[in-house]
Design an enzyme around this catalytic site. Structure first.
Site, PDB file in Angstrom:
ATOM      1  N   PRO A  86       0.805  -1.230   0.000  1.00 32.27           N
ATOM      2  CA  PRO A  86       0.000   0.000   0.000  1.00 32.27           C
ATOM      3  C   PRO A  86       0.835   1.276   0.000  1.00 32.27           C
ATOM      4  O   PRO A  86       0.323   2.348  -0.267  1.00 32.27           O
ATOM      5  CB  PRO A  86      -0.841  -0.111   1.281  1.00 32.27           C
ATOM      6  CG  PRO A  86      -0.338  -1.269   2.039  1.00 32.27           C
ATOM      7  CD  PRO A  86       0.555  -2.077   1.171  1.00 32.27           C
ATOM      8  N   GLU A 113       1.568  -8.467   8.654  1.00 31.43           N
ATOM      9  CA  GLU A 113       1.653  -7.062   9.052  1.00 31.43           C
ATOM     10  C   GLU A 113       2.777  -6.319   8.340  1.00 31.43           C
ATOM     11  O   GLU A 113       3.015  -5.164   8.628  1.00 31.43           O
ATOM     12  CB  GLU A 113       1.833  -6.951  10.576  1.00 31.43           C
ATOM     13  CG  GLU A 113       0.559  -6.536  11.278  1.00 31.43           C
ATOM     14  CD  GLU A 113      -0.461  -7.652  11.359  1.00 31.43           C
ATOM     15  OE1 GLU A 113      -0.056  -8.765  11.691  1.00 31.43           O
ATOM     16  OE2 GLU A 113      -1.633  -7.398  11.085  1.00 31.43           O
ATOM     17  N   ARG A 150      -3.978  -8.326 -20.682  1.00 36.83           N
ATOM     18  CA  ARG A 150      -4.934  -7.971 -21.732  1.00 36.83           C
ATOM     19  C   ARG A 150      -4.348  -7.005 -22.757  1.00 36.83           C
ATOM     20  O   ARG A 150      -4.887  -6.843 -23.841  1.00 36.83           O
ATOM     21  CB  ARG A 150      -6.244  -7.454 -21.131  1.00 36.83           C
ATOM     22  CG  ARG A 150      -6.172  -6.134 -20.464  1.00 36.83           C
ATOM     23  CD  ARG A 150      -7.483  -5.805 -19.777  1.00 36.83           C
ATOM     24  NE  ARG A 150      -8.532  -5.343 -20.682  1.00 36.83           N
ATOM     25  CZ  ARG A 150      -8.576  -4.136 -21.245  1.00 36.83           C
ATOM     26  NH1 ARG A 150      -7.614  -3.261 -21.009  1.00 36.83           N
ATOM     27  NH2 ARG A 150      -9.562  -3.806 -22.046  1.00 36.83           N
ATOM     28  N   ASP A 164     -10.278   2.032 -24.445  1.00 34.96           N
ATOM     29  CA  ASP A 164     -10.415   1.773 -23.009  1.00 34.96           C
ATOM     30  C   ASP A 164     -10.566   3.064 -22.227  1.00 34.96           C
ATOM     31  O   ASP A 164      -9.971   4.081 -22.596  1.00 34.96           O
ATOM     32  CB  ASP A 164      -9.132   1.118 -22.456  1.00 34.96           C
ATOM     33  CG  ASP A 164      -9.134  -0.375 -22.613  1.00 34.96           C
ATOM     34  OD1 ASP A 164     -10.180  -0.926 -22.959  1.00 34.96           O
ATOM     35  OD2 ASP A 164      -8.057  -0.968 -22.390  1.00 34.96           O
TER      36      ASP A 164
HETATM   37  N1  ADE Z   1      -1.178  -4.956   0.014  1.00 38.88           N
HETATM   38  C1  ADE Z   1      -2.106  -4.585   0.912  1.00 38.88           C
HETATM   39  N2  ADE Z   1      -2.821  -3.553   0.480  1.00 38.88           N
HETATM   40  C2  ADE Z   1      -2.343  -3.240  -0.767  1.00 38.88           C
HETATM   41  C3  ADE Z   1      -2.663  -2.235  -1.721  1.00 38.88           C
HETATM   42  N3  ADE Z   1      -3.635  -1.349  -1.516  1.00 38.88           N
HETATM   43  N4  ADE Z   1      -1.967  -2.229  -2.867  1.00 38.88           N
HETATM   44  C4  ADE Z   1      -0.983  -3.105  -3.068  1.00 38.88           C
HETATM   45  N5  ADE Z   1      -0.622  -4.061  -2.203  1.00 38.88           N
HETATM   46  C5  ADE Z   1      -1.293  -4.122  -1.052  1.00 38.88           C
END
Ligand code: ADE
Length: 221
Positions: A86, A113, A150, A164
């Site tokens: 994230p 975690e 794709r 697209d």
């Molecule tokens: N792992 C956990 N959440 C994620 C996200 N939003 N994007 C990429 N990998 C992740």
């Protein structure tokens, strides 16, 4: 193209690889997608892949060694190593195009975690699929893989992705199929006219209108 995915949950990929367009792309040998269990690269007792964090805190952290060993075993000269997390750069259609021309990609799925920060020394690109947190990088890695595959020549009609959403910073135009009238809602006349030029013009107008309504931010950039 070869995509090697490193995960501690390989079974999550079974359905993804055995359905529809991805399945056909693999069968036609347009892409080679390999799922690697990080545990197979662990030389610790009980194939351990994670441990508690230094400094304390909750949860388990993915350890360096199994991932270093896996990447070392798989890396070629022109490999791009991606980590799904994230904290990465937010994924986009533009990035999908950039990735689709690579010959070999390794995608590491983070989990639990977190992961030992030193794993990032192996990584060329950290990618996030959006500002929310999932339990692991498996679903994000499937999203990235799907969007790349794709775009590979021969996987779908080139025409299918030329318009697209997000190409030219515009959303896709609206489409309709049979019947011509459904619950009183009619298909726009121009689409039944057979007049190719007018249809193209209408579609472009609709792309602009839709983008202004739904995603004005795309046009500002
Ligand atoms: N792992 C956990 N959440 C994620 C996200 N939003 N994007 C990429 N990998 C992740």
């Amino acid at each position: 193209m070869i995509i090697d995915i490193l995960t501690i949950l390989p079974n999550m990929f079974d359905n993804f690889l055995s359905e529809s367009i991805i399945k056909r792309a693999i069968e036609k040998e347009l892409v080679n997608i390999n799922i690697h269990n990080i545990r197979d690269y662990s030389s610790y007792n009980h194939k351990q892949v994670d441990d508690t964090p230094y400094g304390g805190g909750s949860g388990m952290v993915l350890m360096c060694d199994p991932i270093f060993k896996a990447v070392e075993a798989l890396r070629k000269e022109d490999t791009l190593v991606i980590m799904m997390t994230p904290q990465g750069e937010t994924y986009s259609q533009k990035k999908a195009y950039e990735l689709s021309i690579h010959k070999h990609i390794i995608i590491i799925c983070g989990h639990y975690e977190g992961f030992d920060e030193r794993i990032l020394s192996l990584v060329d690109l950290e990618l996030s699929i959006g500002d929310y947190v999932l339990t692991g990088g498996e679903l994000p890695s499937m999203i990235v893989t799907d969007s790349i595959v794709r775009l590979i020549d021969g996987v779908i009609n080139t025409e299918s992705h030329l318009n697209d959403s997000f190409n030219d910073n515009l959303l896709d135009y609206p489409t309709y199929t049979k019947p011509r009238v459904y619950n009183g809602m009619e298909v726009p006349d121009v689409l039944l006219s057979g007049h190719h030029e007018n249809i193209e013009k209408w579609r472009m107008e609709q792309r602009i209108k839709k983008t202004k309504e739904k995603r004005p931010d795309l046009m500002e950039g």
